[in-house]
Write a protein that holds these residues in place. Structure first.
Motif, PDB file in Angstrom:
ATOM      1  N   VAL A  30       0.847  -1.192   0.000  1.00 40.97           N
ATOM      2  CA  VAL A  30       0.000   0.000   0.000  1.00 40.97           C
ATOM      3  C   VAL A  30       0.889   1.251   0.000  1.00 40.97           C
ATOM      4  CG1 VAL A  30      -1.686   1.341   1.316  1.00 40.97           C
ATOM      5  CG2 VAL A  30      -1.955  -1.121   1.113  1.00 40.97           C
ATOM      6  N   ILE A  31       1.914   1.239   0.851  1.00 44.20           N
ATOM      7  CA  ILE A  31       2.946   2.274   0.797  1.00 44.20           C
ATOM      8  C   ILE A  31       4.212   1.596   0.277  1.00 44.20           C
ATOM      9  CG2 ILE A  31       4.206   4.055   2.051  1.00 44.20           C
ATOM     10  CD1 ILE A  31       2.046   4.049   4.152  1.00 44.20           C
ATOM     11  N   LYS A  32       4.721   2.066  -0.840  1.00 41.86           N
ATOM     12  CA  LYS A  32       5.791   1.361  -1.536  1.00 41.86           C
ATOM     13  C   LYS A  32       7.175   1.863  -1.130  1.00 41.86           C
ATOM     14  CE  LYS A  32       2.909   0.166  -5.505  1.00 41.86           C
ATOM     15  NZ  LYS A  32       1.669   0.420  -4.763  1.00 41.86           N
ATOM     16  N   ASN A  33       8.172   1.107  -1.546  1.00 45.69           N
ATOM     17  CA  ASN A  33       9.567   1.432  -1.239  1.00 45.69           C
ATOM     18  C   ASN A  33       9.901   2.872  -1.647  1.00 45.69           C
ATOM     19  OD1 ASN A  33      12.214   0.728  -0.344  1.00 45.69           O
ATOM     20  ND2 ASN A  33      12.845   0.595  -2.484  1.00 45.69           N
ATOM     21  N   ASN A  34      10.546   3.597  -0.732  1.00 46.64           N
ATOM     22  CA  ASN A  34      10.988   4.991  -0.905  1.00 46.64           C
ATOM     23  C   ASN A  34       9.865   6.016  -0.791  1.00 46.64           C
ATOM     24  OD1 ASN A  34      13.723   4.301  -1.289  1.00 46.64           O
ATOM     25  ND2 ASN A  34      13.368   3.909  -3.465  1.00 46.64           N
ATOM     26  N   GLU A  35       8.620   5.576  -0.618  1.00 44.89           N
ATOM     27  CA  GLU A  35       7.537   6.522  -0.382  1.00 44.89           C
ATOM     28  C   GLU A  35       7.513   6.935   1.082  1.00 44.89           C
ATOM     29  OE1 GLU A  35       4.314   5.193  -3.822  1.00 44.89           O
ATOM     30  OE2 GLU A  35       3.868   4.802  -1.715  1.00 44.89           O
ATOM     31  N   LYS A  36       6.974   8.126   1.335  1.00 45.05           N
ATOM     32  CA  LYS A  36       6.937   8.635   2.703  1.00 45.05           C
ATOM     33  C   LYS A  36       5.972   7.842   3.577  1.00 45.05           C
ATOM     34  CE  LYS A  36       8.530  13.225   3.795  1.00 45.05           C
ATOM     35  NZ  LYS A  36       8.163  14.531   4.380  1.00 45.05           N
ATOM     36  N   PHE A  37       6.406   7.559   4.801  1.00 43.67           N
ATOM     37  CA  PHE A  37       5.554   6.915   5.803  1.00 43.67           C
ATOM     38  C   PHE A  37       5.025   8.017   6.719  1.00 43.67           C
ATOM     39  CE2 PHE A  37       4.617   4.326   9.568  1.00 43.67           C
ATOM     40  CZ  PHE A  37       3.997   3.235   8.971  1.00 43.67           C
ATOM     41  N   SER A  39       4.246  10.537   9.606  1.00 44.40           N
ATOM     42  CA  SER A  39       5.120  11.007  10.681  1.00 44.40           C
ATOM     43  C   SER A  39       4.547  10.687  12.055  1.00 44.40           C
ATOM     44  CB  SER A  39       5.309  12.519  10.571  1.00 44.40           C
ATOM     45  OG  SER A  39       4.071  13.183  10.819  1.00 44.40           O
ATOM     46  N   GLU A  40       5.368  10.850  13.069  1.00 42.61           N
ATOM     47  CA  GLU A  40       4.906  10.639  14.450  1.00 42.61           C
ATOM     48  C   GLU A  40       3.689  11.509  14.741  1.00 42.61           C
ATOM     49  OE1 GLU A  40       7.767  11.175  17.520  1.00 42.61           O
ATOM     50  OE2 GLU A  40       9.182   9.698  16.720  1.00 42.61           O
ATOM     51  N   HIS A  41       3.760  12.771  14.341  1.00 42.62           N
ATOM     52  CA  HIS A  41       2.668  13.709  14.623  1.00 42.62           C
ATOM     53  C   HIS A  41       1.374  13.269  13.951  1.00 42.62           C
ATOM     54  CE1 HIS A  41       0.572  17.457  15.404  1.00 42.62           C
ATOM     55  NE2 HIS A  41       0.307  17.563  14.103  1.00 42.62           N
ATOM     56  N   VAL A  42       1.482  12.854  12.682  1.00 41.93           N
ATOM     57  CA  VAL A  42       0.294  12.406  11.940  1.00 41.93           C
ATOM     58  C   VAL A  42      -0.316  11.177  12.602  1.00 41.93           C
ATOM     59  CG1 VAL A  42      -0.479  11.371   9.773  1.00 41.93           C
ATOM     60  CG2 VAL A  42       0.986  13.388   9.727  1.00 41.93           C
ATOM     61  N   VAL A  70      15.094   9.931   7.845  1.00 45.60           N
ATOM     62  CA  VAL A  70      16.063  10.858   7.269  1.00 45.60           C
ATOM     63  C   VAL A  70      15.912  12.190   7.982  1.00 45.60           C
ATOM     64  CG1 VAL A  70      16.845  12.017   5.182  1.00 45.60           C
ATOM     65  CG2 VAL A  70      15.888   9.702   5.041  1.00 45.60           C
ATOM     66  N   ARG A  71      16.951  12.592   8.713  1.00 45.23           N
ATOM     67  CA  ARG A  71      16.885  13.817   9.508  1.00 45.23           C
ATOM     68  C   ARG A  71      16.523  15.018   8.629  1.00 45.23           C
ATOM     69  NH1 ARG A  71      18.904  15.080  14.478  1.00 45.23           N
ATOM     70  NH2 ARG A  71      20.071  13.111  14.558  1.00 45.23           N
ATOM     71  N   GLY A  72      15.517  15.757   9.055  1.00 45.14           N
ATOM     72  CA  GLY A  72      15.098  16.950   8.341  1.00 45.14           C
ATOM     73  C   GLY A  72      14.206  16.679   7.146  1.00 45.14           C
ATOM     74  N   SER A  73      13.962  15.400   6.845  1.00 44.90           N
ATOM     75  CA  SER A  73      13.143  15.063   5.675  1.00 44.90           C
ATOM     76  C   SER A  73      11.908  14.258   6.049  1.00 44.90           C
ATOM     77  CB  SER A  73      13.984  14.291   4.656  1.00 44.90           C
ATOM     78  OG  SER A  73      13.203  13.943   3.534  1.00 44.90           O
ATOM     79  N   GLY A  74      12.077  13.248   6.901  1.00 42.46           N
ATOM     80  CA  GLY A  74      10.929  12.447   7.316  1.00 42.46           C
ATOM     81  C   GLY A  74      11.237  10.968   7.366  1.00 42.46           C
ATOM     82  N   THR A  75      10.188  10.166   7.403  1.00 45.41           N
ATOM     83  CA  THR A  75      10.301   8.712   7.495  1.00 45.41           C
ATOM     84  C   THR A  75       9.872   8.096   6.170  1.00 45.41           C
ATOM     85  OG1 THR A  75       9.820   8.797   9.865  1.00 45.41           O
ATOM     86  CG2 THR A  75       9.567   6.674   8.782  1.00 45.41           C
ATOM     87  N   TYR A  76      10.667   7.139   5.690  1.00 46.40           N
ATOM     88  CA  TYR A  76      10.409   6.539   4.382  1.00 46.40           C
ATOM     89  C   TYR A  76      10.371   5.020   4.476  1.00 46.40           C
ATOM     90  CZ  TYR A  76      11.466  11.158   2.519  1.00 46.40           C
ATOM     91  OH  TYR A  76      11.440  12.515   2.253  1.00 46.40           O
ATOM     92  N   VAL A  77       9.584   4.419   3.602  1.00 48.82           N
ATOM     93  CA  VAL A  77       9.551   2.958   3.516  1.00 48.82           C
ATOM     94  C   VAL A  77      10.849   2.477   2.879  1.00 48.82           C
ATOM     95  CG1 VAL A  77       8.413   0.995   2.390  1.00 48.82           C
ATOM     96  CG2 VAL A  77       7.044   2.819   3.413  1.00 48.82           C
TER      97      VAL A  77
END
Length: 373
Positions: A30-37, A39-42, A70-77
């Motif tokens: 559903v969420i593919k490799n390299n796509e954003k996961f 965030s903690e807040h969400v 990735v610091r400053g960018s977010g979380t990725y699959v």
């Protein structure tokens, strides 16, 4: 001390549910490799969980190599599906939305059958948007999938993607729906007995002396309308007065708005003289329970409550909401089994592969007997 241990246990359950939800989203594609996961807040906002609970679940996903931060960018699959999947025959699975408690278990049921028979599963989530359903149907038709398992999008309304469903029938692609169906399509479906379950839950309330019963229902899917139908039919059969002011409706689109403290306060003011409430599902029951706790209102002492799914979300201390059991894993498993039968049946369009699960209740203790009060 006991309260602290109870809170820690509840946090552990929430952590596992969030972890299972995230893992299934990734492994299913559903969420593919390299796509954003998310965030903690969400995730904190989406599930109402504490930051520590969310962080624990993300840490476990990261430890298993499913996500990377990735610091400053977010979380990725960071997970690639098996290359062998490309060589297999594929089944398309379209879901309207994914919850933290149903999606993983239904998916595992489907997967347990199809993977054993050598099929790969292509998963898409419409988020209850009909335009997205059209896009995914077109993509799966182009991919020449062997079969389709579909959860209807905005299923309480006639579906507008008629051209695509006619193409599915024309190509004779075995297709089965789960949880719901469309009024203007003729595909078979695997569902709960929603209307009957609602009837029986309402009867439980009435048999325990409740004559003033309110409810919260969802209007943009068949399940919501069927649960409402069972509710009002039971009231009518037992001569209990229906009051429109005691009913609140919501949809996927306005769910966040309808479940704010302000909106729930309005709901409570309208139903203050109700002795019982029936909820669309355990997620809604959990929202309302937390609101009631903030008002020092106790279930079932001050208000009885019943619900659907037996998701174990709405457990507060010793309280367990009386709920109609959703078969979850077995529903997914049966849908996959019936689809395999259809794949081997050239006359599947003239056969009946539908199934309605019998009504089963958990051992909830959220209904108070007020007959002698």
């Amino acid at each position: 001390m006991a309260k602290k241990m109870c809170n820690e246990a509840k946090g552990g359950i929430k952590y596992r549910k969030l972890y299972n939800w995230g893992r299934t989203l990734i492994v299913s594609g559903v969420i593919k490799n390299n796509e954003k996961f998310p965030s903690e807040h969400v995730l904190e906002k989406k599930f109402g969980y504490s930051r520590q609970t969310v962080r624990n679940a993300l840490n476990q996903l990261e430890k298993e190599g499913l996500i990377s931060r990735v610091r400053g960018s977010g979380t990725y699959v960071s997970y690639k599906n098996d290359e062998e999947d490309r060589k297999k025959k594929h089944i398309g699975l379209i879901l309207s939305y994914f919850s933290d408690y149903l999606f993983p278990q239904v998916y595992e049921g489907i997967k347990s059958v199809l993977e054993e028979r050598g099929f790969a599963i292509d998963v898409a989530v419409t988020k209850n948007r009909l335009n997205d359903e059209a896009i995914y149907l077109e993509g799966l038709l182009k991919a020449n999938v062997s079969g389709l398992i579909i959860e209807g999008t905005r299923s309480s309304f006639p579906n507008p993607n008629i051209r695509l469903y006619k193409e599915i029938e024309k190509r004779s692609i075995p297709t089965i729906f789960i949880h719901n169906h469309y009024s203007n399509q003729t595909f078979d479906s695997i569902e709960m007995s929603d209307s009957q379950a609602s009837y029986e839950l309402t009867k439980r309330l009435i048999k325990n002396g409740h004559k003033r019963i309110g409810g919260i229902f969802k209007y943009d899917d068949v399940q919501g309308l069927e649960r409402y139908r069972g509710f009002i039919e039971c009231l009518s059969d037992y001569g209990v007065k229906f009051d429109d002011d005691c009913i609140r409706w919501y949809s996927t689109k306005d769910m966040d708005e309808k479940l704010t403290t302000k909106s729930l306060s309005k709901m409570y003011r309208r139903t203050r003289d109700c002795t019982a409430m029936i909820m669309y599902n355990d997620e809604i029951a959990d929202y309302y329970l937390e609101f009631l706790e903030s008002k020092a209102i106790s279930v079932p002492r001050d208000l009885s409550m019943v619900s659907f799914d037996d998701a174990r979300l709405a457990e507060h201390g010793d309280l367990k909401i009386l709920s109609a059991v959703h078969p979850k894993f077995e529903l997914g498993r049966l849908a996959a089994k019936n689809l395999l039968k259809m794949l081997n049946d050239s006359h599947w369009q003239n056969k009946n592969y539908s199934h309605r699960f019998p009504v089963v209740f958990n051992d909830g203790n959220s209904v108070r007997d007020i007959r002698n009060i």
